[in-house]
Design an enzyme around this catalytic site. Structure first.
Site, PDB file in Angstrom:
ATOM      1  N   ASP A  98       0.831  -1.202   0.000  1.00  0.00           N
ATOM      2  CA  ASP A  98       0.000   0.000   0.000  1.00  0.00           C
ATOM      3  C   ASP A  98       0.868   1.256   0.000  1.00  0.00           C
ATOM      4  OD1 ASP A  98      -2.773   1.075   0.392  1.00  0.00           O
ATOM      5  OD2 ASP A  98      -1.882   1.884   2.223  1.00  0.00           O
ATOM      6  N   GLU A 127       1.421  -0.316  -5.003  1.00  0.00           N
ATOM      7  CA  GLU A 127       0.412   0.669  -5.391  1.00  0.00           C
ATOM      8  C   GLU A 127       1.052   2.055  -5.367  1.00  0.00           C
ATOM      9  OE1 GLU A 127      -3.466   2.970  -3.618  1.00  0.00           O
ATOM     10  OE2 GLU A 127      -1.666   2.465  -2.483  1.00  0.00           O
TER      11      GLU A 127
END
Length: 675
Positions: free
Chosen positions: A455, A495
């Site tokens: 993330d 990401e």
């Protein structure tokens, strides 16, 4: 023989496009019929196209509510729009005067608006038998099968003749009938990754639905826990496998903050960490999601099916300070006179909303030092380092930002060391990053996790990601040695918000793959007409061939952007988008429910909550047909690594779009005969 023609685009009707930096939506304009849209606080751009007639060219204008704005005729008009308050806004078009009026509405919108299908040039199929030239991809006399219709044909004079399946969207998938009996060698370049938001997928154990005193709101349950868990994922492994899945990406399963924060700008709902991105303790599984035995069984059962498990790793931030956690950890910053006995049961009174719990918290108290502490995080609290303006020093969404760049040795806060069941231990000479890397890698060492989806990559320093990759890789090798197993190296997918399909320096920070945010935008045209994907496919395939150490991961829907099905609400467009996505070079990511047209759920004044609606398990005829198509397509992709990792070559055909993909001995031909 193939009978088809090329349709031509016609003059578009007037339309309004509303864009932000991450989304874009189109709406038809009709004079006298205002469009009413729920908008959140953001900066938008309005683009008006398709206005006929004669009118003076418009200079730059500033949007003022309830004042007519002049529009250009014969060319687009662009208008900046800044929304300062969440709510419903109307867009009224006056065809006679060539104006648009924007206004804030008192009532909530009830009409559902559907994006118009892109008006693009496309082949048109008559429904007859077709002949497809193969350009010597397969030798003369080779028996081929169309995976969608089941027909078998023989190559004659470098071509085949067959009738496409009536439910294929004009697609033909050709493979050799005589294929090797052994399964093809797996390649992450061709990976089909199924993203499960655990809480919203399937409830396998209802006894843990309201762990830690979490509450339902007994209204729309926009931001509450719904009950999905690891046992639920285990129960649906055969279903996931039927989609041709190579890996399951689980939303974070570690222990989350126990309580709620206010949801949306207006605090219209209690917002819990059902999604998994607000961590309390990185070393434990959240009770709502299950137990370590559940995770161990999931890994074992997935591996039996040839499916890898990817955990979601969050190193940038911890979760918010909620009332439930402040009470549990005895952080003395709350006015107890304003609290019920169990702070987790606080609810707004008349004139309050779900943000109002903040009025009982003293954010200037020196007692905040006993929370994470100023050595650990940046936060707007007394004695803490203040957030900066760079990607690595900002507070993303106001979350406490870990000081991953710090070289200072630290000790975990006492409340975390005391957390029941924690594996957190104080280490000598450990920095913040050292602890975070250890906590994440421990899951790999203990359970044989195959990889991470990471993330918020750009918000953490690159050397930390390299440390995570090395430690996790060593942990996986250790687990495999202890369990007598072998497999691919530990894999990391990152990401980086807004990143596209090219190899960037992030690949030098330990990332084997990055999520490709561009594909979702390109699928509109690709779903309207499959041949619109040619340039995209060629670029992606060429890039993969030139950078074999990097893989783009494309998607059609996600928890942070949109559901593709919500754009058009068309099962044909959803099927066609599946064709375009699942035949894309590189890896792909399926968001749970894409394969059955999962619809947007309730979202109050936070649109993204709607993208996390409950999985659809009871299927009507249209959804069952869509699922069946998806399963065939997914299995075809899984059987042929050439689709994701191979050389892409367009094959000239008079009235169809045809290409081959080749990787060593593996080869396929895909033909699109038109709509």
């Amino acid at each position: 023989m193939l009978a088809c023609a090329i349709s031509t685009a016609v003059m578009a009707s007037p339309s309004l496009t509303l864009s932000t930096t991450t989304t874009s939506r189109d709406f038809p304009l009709h004079s006298g019929e205002p469009i009413v849209l729920p908008l959140t606080k953001d900066t938008y751009q309005i683009t008006i196209t398709g206005i006929d007639g004669q009118c003076a060219e418009v200079a730059e204008q500033k949007v003022k509510f309830r004042r007519p704005l002049n529009l250009n005729c014969g060319k687009e008009t662009q208008l900046p729009l800044k929304i300062r308050f969440n709510g419903d806004y109307s867009f009224a078009y006056d065809a006679q005067n060539h104006t648009l009026t924007v206004a804030r509405e008192a009532k909530k919108s009830s009409k559902t608006f559907v994006r118009p299908i892109p008006n693009v040039q496309c082949e048109v199929y008559s429904g007859d038998e077709v002949t497809i030239a193969l350009d010597a991809t397969f030798a003369e006399g080779t028996r081929l099968r169309d995976a969608l219709s089941g027909q078998e044909v023989v190559v004659k004079n470098g071509q085949v003749t067959l009738t496409p399946s009536a439910t294929s969207g004009g697609l033909v998938l050709l493979e050799a009938v005589d294929t090797p009996a052994t399964a093809p060698e797996f390649s992450y370049h061709n990976a089909n990754i199924y993203f499960v938001m655990v809480d919203r997928f399937h409830n396998g154990d209802s006894s843990n639905d309201q762990s830690y005193g979490r509450q339902k709101d007994n209204q729309q349950e926009v931001g509450t826990f719904h009950g999905g868990d690891l046992k639920g994922v285990i129960e649906k492994l055969d279903y996931i496998q039927s989609l041709g899945t190579d890996a399951i990406w689980l939303s974070p399963i570690v222990e989350q903050v126990h309580g709620f924060v206010g949801g949306g700008e207006s605090g219209s709902f209690p917002f819990y960490s059902y999604h998994g991105y607000w961590t309390r303790d990185f070393t434990k599984i959240d009770q709502n999601f299950g137990s370590e035995d559940d995770l161990r069984q999931l890994v074992t059962e997935a591996h039996k099916r040839g499916i890898k498990i990817l955990l979601d790793a969050v190193l940038n931030h911890a979760g918010y300070a909620t009332l439930a956690d402040l009470q549990l950890d005895n952080i003395q910053v709350v006015n107890r006179d304003k609290m019920p006995n169990q702070w987790a049961q606080w609810a707004p009174k008349a004139g309050e909303n779900w943000h109002s719990f903040n009025n009982a918290i003293d954010y200037q108290s020196e007692q905040w030092a006993t929370w994470w502490g100023p050595e650990w995080v940046r936060a707007g609290l007394p004695g803490y380092p203040q957030p900066g303006s760079s990607d690595t020093t900002m507070n993303l969404a106001g979350l406490p930002d870990f000081q991953t760049e710090s070289e200072q040795t630290v000790t975990p806060p006492q409340w975390l060391l005391n957390n029941p069941g924690t594996r957190v231990q104080a280490r000598e000479n450990y920095t913040v990053a050292d602890y975070l890397v250890e906590w994440q890698s421990d899951w790999v060492k203990r359970f044989g996790i195959d990889g991470f989806r990471v993330d918020t990559v750009k918000h953490v320093e690159g050397d930390v990601w390299l440390q995570l990759k090395q430690t996790a890789s060593e942990s996986l090798e250790q687990w495999r040695a202890q369990n007598g197993q072998q497999g691919e190296p530990f894999w990391m997918m990152g990401e980086v918000w807004g990143h596209s399909a090219y190899r960037s320096p992030y690949a030098d920070q330990g990332f084997d793959a990055l999520i490709n945010f561009d594909m979702q935008k390109k699928l509109d045209k690709g779903a309207a007409c499959f041949s619109q994907m040619q340039d995209v496919y060629q670029n992606y395939a060429d890039s993969i061939q030139s950078t074999p150490d990097f893989t783009p991961v494309s998607y059609m829907s996600s928890h942070d952007t949109e559901l593709f099905f919500n754009r058009f609400k068309s099962f044909d467009m959803q099927r066609n988008a599946a064709n375009a996505l699942l035949l894309s070079p590189g890896a792909i990511q399926i968001y749970y429910g894409d394969e059955v047209g999962r619809e947007l759920g309730p979202y109050a004044d936070d649109f993204h909550q709607g993208t996390r609606s409950d999985m659809v398990w009871k299927l009507d005829e249209q959804r069952q047909q869509l699922l069946s198509h998806w399963q065939i397509l997914g299995k075809f992709r899984q059987s042929h690594p050439a689709i994701g990792a191979g050389v892409h070559k367009q094959i000239a055909n008079q009235n169809a779009y045809v290409f081959s993909r080749t990787l060593g001995e593996d080869k396929v031909v895909v033909a699109y005969v038109g709509r």
